[in-house]
Design a protein around this motif. Structure first.
Motif, PDB file in Angstrom:
ATOM      1  N   PRO A   1       0.815  -1.220   0.000  1.00 31.90           N
ATOM      2  CA  PRO A   1       0.000   0.000   0.000  1.00 31.90           C
ATOM      3  C   PRO A   1       0.848   1.270   0.000  1.00 31.90           C
ATOM      4  CG  PRO A   1      -0.877  -1.601   1.558  1.00 31.90           C
ATOM      5  CD  PRO A   1       0.451  -2.136   1.096  1.00 31.90           C
ATOM      6  N   THR A   2       0.320   2.292  -0.620  1.00 28.65           N
ATOM      7  CA  THR A   2       1.026   3.569  -0.743  1.00 28.65           C
ATOM      8  C   THR A   2       1.432   4.125   0.616  1.00 28.65           C
ATOM      9  OG1 THR A   2      -0.220   4.049  -2.748  1.00 28.65           O
ATOM     10  CG2 THR A   2       0.896   5.904  -1.691  1.00 28.65           C
ATOM     11  N   ARG A   3       0.613   3.901   1.628  1.00 27.61           N
ATOM     12  CA  ARG A   3       0.906   4.481   2.954  1.00 27.61           C
ATOM     13  C   ARG A   3       2.199   3.952   3.559  1.00 27.61           C
ATOM     14  NH1 ARG A   3      -3.083   0.642   3.953  1.00 27.61           N
ATOM     15  NH2 ARG A   3      -2.763  -0.779   5.727  1.00 27.61           N
ATOM     16  N   PHE A   4       2.719   2.851   3.018  1.00 32.96           N
ATOM     17  CA  PHE A   4       3.987   2.306   3.506  1.00 32.96           C
ATOM     18  C   PHE A   4       5.149   2.634   2.565  1.00 32.96           C
ATOM     19  CE2 PHE A   4       0.885  -0.904   5.236  1.00 32.96           C
ATOM     20  CZ  PHE A   4       0.936  -0.438   6.542  1.00 32.96           C
ATOM     21  N   GLN A   5       4.939   3.620   1.687  1.00 31.85           N
ATOM     22  CA  GLN A   5       5.973   3.997   0.731  1.00 31.85           C
ATOM     23  C   GLN A   5       6.167   5.517   0.670  1.00 31.85           C
ATOM     24  OE1 GLN A   5       6.078   1.917  -3.093  1.00 31.85           O
ATOM     25  NE2 GLN A   5       4.307   0.708  -2.489  1.00 31.85           N
ATOM     26  N   GLN A   6       5.893   6.208   1.769  1.00 28.82           N
ATOM     27  CA  GLN A   6       5.944   7.663   1.760  1.00 28.82           C
ATOM     28  C   GLN A   6       6.975   8.186   2.753  1.00 28.82           C
ATOM     29  OE1 GLN A   6       1.918   8.685   2.742  1.00 28.82           O
ATOM     30  NE2 GLN A   6       1.127   8.254   0.696  1.00 28.82           N
ATOM     31  N   GLY A   7       7.882   9.032   2.284  1.00 34.73           N
ATOM     32  CA  GLY A   7       8.828   9.691   3.172  1.00 34.73           C
ATOM     33  C   GLY A   7       9.938   8.786   3.664  1.00 34.73           C
ATOM     34  N   GLU A   8      10.974   9.372   4.263  1.00 30.98           N
ATOM     35  CA  GLU A   8      12.146   8.627   4.700  1.00 30.98           C
ATOM     36  C   GLU A   8      11.837   7.685   5.853  1.00 30.98           C
ATOM     37  OE1 GLU A   8      15.339  11.216   5.600  1.00 30.98           O
ATOM     38  OE2 GLU A   8      15.606  11.911   3.534  1.00 30.98           O
ATOM     39  N   GLU A   9      10.934   8.070   6.751  1.00 35.85           N
ATOM     40  CA  GLU A   9      10.614   7.231   7.899  1.00 35.85           C
ATOM     41  C   GLU A   9       9.290   6.495   7.721  1.00 35.85           C
ATOM     42  OE1 GLU A   9      10.772   9.838  11.263  1.00 35.85           O
ATOM     43  OE2 GLU A   9      12.933   9.564  11.512  1.00 35.85           O
ATOM     44  N   GLU A  10       8.709   6.586   6.538  1.00 30.91           N
ATOM     45  CA  GLU A  10       7.428   5.939   6.299  1.00 30.91           C
ATOM     46  C   GLU A  10       7.443   5.150   5.003  1.00 30.91           C
ATOM     47  OE1 GLU A  10       4.126   8.545   6.656  1.00 30.91           O
ATOM     48  OE2 GLU A  10       4.685   9.287   8.626  1.00 30.91           O
ATOM     49  N   THR A  11       8.570   4.551   4.692  1.00 27.06           N
ATOM     50  CA  THR A  11       8.652   3.684   3.523  1.00 27.06           C
ATOM     51  C   THR A  11       9.435   2.427   3.860  1.00 27.06           C
ATOM     52  OG1 THR A  11       9.352   3.483   1.205  1.00 27.06           O
ATOM     53  CG2 THR A  11      10.729   4.839   2.642  1.00 27.06           C
ATOM     54  N   VAL A  12       8.966   1.301   3.350  1.00 27.44           N
ATOM     55  CA  VAL A  12       9.697   0.045   3.530  1.00 27.44           C
ATOM     56  C   VAL A  12      10.551  -0.257   2.310  1.00 27.44           C
ATOM     57  CG1 VAL A  12       7.973  -0.935   5.081  1.00 27.44           C
ATOM     58  CG2 VAL A  12       7.776  -1.319   2.600  1.00 27.44           C
ATOM     59  N   ILE A  13      10.520   0.641   1.325  1.00 22.75           N
ATOM     60  CA  ILE A  13      11.233   0.414   0.074  1.00 22.75           C
ATOM     61  C   ILE A  13      12.638   1.001   0.156  1.00 22.75           C
ATOM     62  CG2 ILE A  13      11.203   0.645  -2.419  1.00 22.75           C
ATOM     63  CD1 ILE A  13       8.859  -0.936  -1.283  1.00 22.75           C
ATOM     64  N   ARG A  14      13.615   0.148   0.185  1.00 26.89           N
ATOM     65  CA  ARG A  14      15.008   0.572   0.163  1.00 26.89           C
ATOM     66  C   ARG A  14      15.459   0.671  -1.285  1.00 26.89           C
ATOM     67  NH1 ARG A  14      19.630   2.925   2.348  1.00 26.89           N
ATOM     68  NH2 ARG A  14      21.434   2.047   1.286  1.00 26.89           N
ATOM     69  N   MET A  15      15.978   1.823  -1.679  1.00 29.27           N
ATOM     70  CA  MET A  15      16.496   1.998  -3.030  1.00 29.27           C
ATOM     71  C   MET A  15      17.960   1.582  -3.047  1.00 29.27           C
ATOM     72  SD  MET A  15      13.778   2.998  -4.470  1.00 29.27           S
ATOM     73  CE  MET A  15      14.400   3.419  -6.097  1.00 29.27           C
ATOM     74  N   GLY A  16      18.288   0.517  -3.771  1.00 36.53           N
ATOM     75  CA  GLY A  16      19.663   0.056  -3.840  1.00 36.53           C
ATOM     76  C   GLY A  16      19.976  -0.969  -2.761  1.00 36.53           C
ATOM     77  N   ARG A  17      21.265  -1.121  -2.467  1.00 38.35           N
ATOM     78  CA  ARG A  17      21.719  -2.132  -1.517  1.00 38.35           C
ATOM     79  C   ARG A  17      21.515  -1.656  -0.083  1.00 38.35           C
ATOM     80  NH1 ARG A  17      27.489  -4.419  -3.389  1.00 38.35           N
ATOM     81  NH2 ARG A  17      26.846  -5.995  -1.876  1.00 38.35           N
ATOM     82  N   GLY A  18      21.761  -2.565   0.858  1.00 36.88           N
ATOM     83  CA  GLY A  18      21.584  -2.220   2.260  1.00 36.88           C
ATOM     84  C   GLY A  18      20.168  -2.509   2.726  1.00 36.88           C
ATOM     85  N   HIS A  19      19.810  -1.948   3.891  1.00 35.43           N
ATOM     86  CA  HIS A  19      18.485  -2.190   4.433  1.00 35.43           C
ATOM     87  C   HIS A  19      17.991  -0.966   5.188  1.00 35.43           C
ATOM     88  CE1 HIS A  19      21.066  -3.163   7.941  1.00 35.43           C
ATOM     89  NE2 HIS A  19      20.034  -2.733   8.650  1.00 35.43           N
ATOM     90  N   LEU A  20      16.707  -0.964   5.484  1.00 33.70           N
ATOM     91  CA  LEU A  20      16.088   0.079   6.290  1.00 33.70           C
ATOM     92  C   LEU A  20      15.704  -0.516   7.638  1.00 33.70           C
ATOM     93  CD1 LEU A  20      13.665   1.682   3.647  1.00 33.70           C
ATOM     94  CD2 LEU A  20      15.887   2.558   4.390  1.00 33.70           C
ATOM     95  N   VAL A  21      15.778   0.325   8.701  1.00 33.95           N
ATOM     96  CA  VAL A  21      15.392  -0.167  10.017  1.00 33.95           C
ATOM     97  C   VAL A  21      14.773   0.926  10.879  1.00 33.95           C
ATOM     98  CG1 VAL A  21      17.670   0.215  11.048  1.00 33.95           C
ATOM     99  CG2 VAL A  21      16.150  -1.516  12.024  1.00 33.95           C
ATOM    100  N   ASN A  22      15.113   2.172  10.670  1.00 30.09           N
ATOM    101  CA  ASN A  22      14.617   3.253  11.520  1.00 30.09           C
ATOM    102  C   ASN A  22      13.349   3.861  10.940  1.00 30.09           C
ATOM    103  OD1 ASN A  22      16.743   3.148  13.458  1.00 30.09           O
ATOM    104  ND2 ASN A  22      18.090   4.139  11.975  1.00 30.09           N
TER     105      ASN A  22
END
Length: 213
Positions: free
Chosen positions: A151-172
């Motif tokens: 859903p779009t609501r999980f793809q908005q802003g730096e702290e509101e997206t689960v989509i990592r662009m490129g390598r590495g991961h998101l956690v914060n």
């Protein structure tokens, strides 16, 4: 509870390995394997090259962590030991490392991470065993090539997206974001294996053998 998200750049059913009743992360993603704790969640999103950008490939809750030797010796994980001449599920087994009991050197089974001729791939050994830790799920859902649109609501802003662009991961993420995302994941229905890996049925050029599921 923490949520770790990253892009599944190569989807063979190897990392993660969603077969034989449990989803495991035993190779690649060394930082996540090092820091994730029991009760945390790991989610993989789709790669654009597969046409799966913005979609959920899998999500797993960490139920336990094992060393490579423990993973290798546990009877319940014997089916995840690779057999390059077996079924596709066996060919992409991720239970590939253990220490030689005498030399204490790492042994790498013939697998997706060894060389095409079956010889040890030292680079992969060094990368994978740099973190002597396997993540084992106690709840997971794996969609593979049937990845679900996030859903779009999980793809908005730096702290509101689960989509990592490129390598590495998101956690914060912002407070409460992880819980909302996991609630959505659980709302998708029954857990378990729901779709084949993107590159599951193709020719395995590493050995030149086409296998059946």
């Amino acid at each position: 509870m923490k949520l770790y998200t990253y892009v599944v750049a190569r989807d063979y059913g190897f990392a993660p390995n969603p077969f034989f009743g449990q989803c495991t992360l035993a190779t690649c993603k060394p930082v996540i394997r090092r820091v994730a704790q029991v009760g945390d969640w790991v989610a993989g999103t789709g790669a654009r090259r597969y046409g799966l950008g913005g979609r959920l490939v899998y999500a797993m809750r960490v139920g336990e962590t094992l060393t490579f030797d423990e993973y290798w010796e546990e009877l319940r994980f014997r089916p995840k030991r690779p057999n390059l001449h077996g079924s596709l599920k066996q060919a992409f087994g991720d239970n590939i490392y253990h220490r030689d009991p005498f030399s204490q050197r790492w042994c790498q089974a013939k697998s997706h991470h060894s060389h095409g001729n079956g010889q040890t791939n030292s680079a992969n050994v060094e990368s994978d065993t740099g973190v002597n830790r396997v993540l084992v799920s106690d709840w997971f859902v794996y969609f593979g090539k049937e990845a679900i649109e996030i859903p779009t609501r999980f793809q908005q802003g730096e702290e509101e997206t689960v989509i990592r662009m490129g390598r590495g991961h998101l956690v914060n993420f912002r407070s409460g974001f992880e819980e909302e995302f996991i609630q959505w994941v659980r709302s998708l229905g029954a857990e378990g294996f729901r779709g084949e890996p993107m590159e599951f049925r193709g020719q395995l050029t590493r050995t030149g053998i086409r296998r059946r599921k």
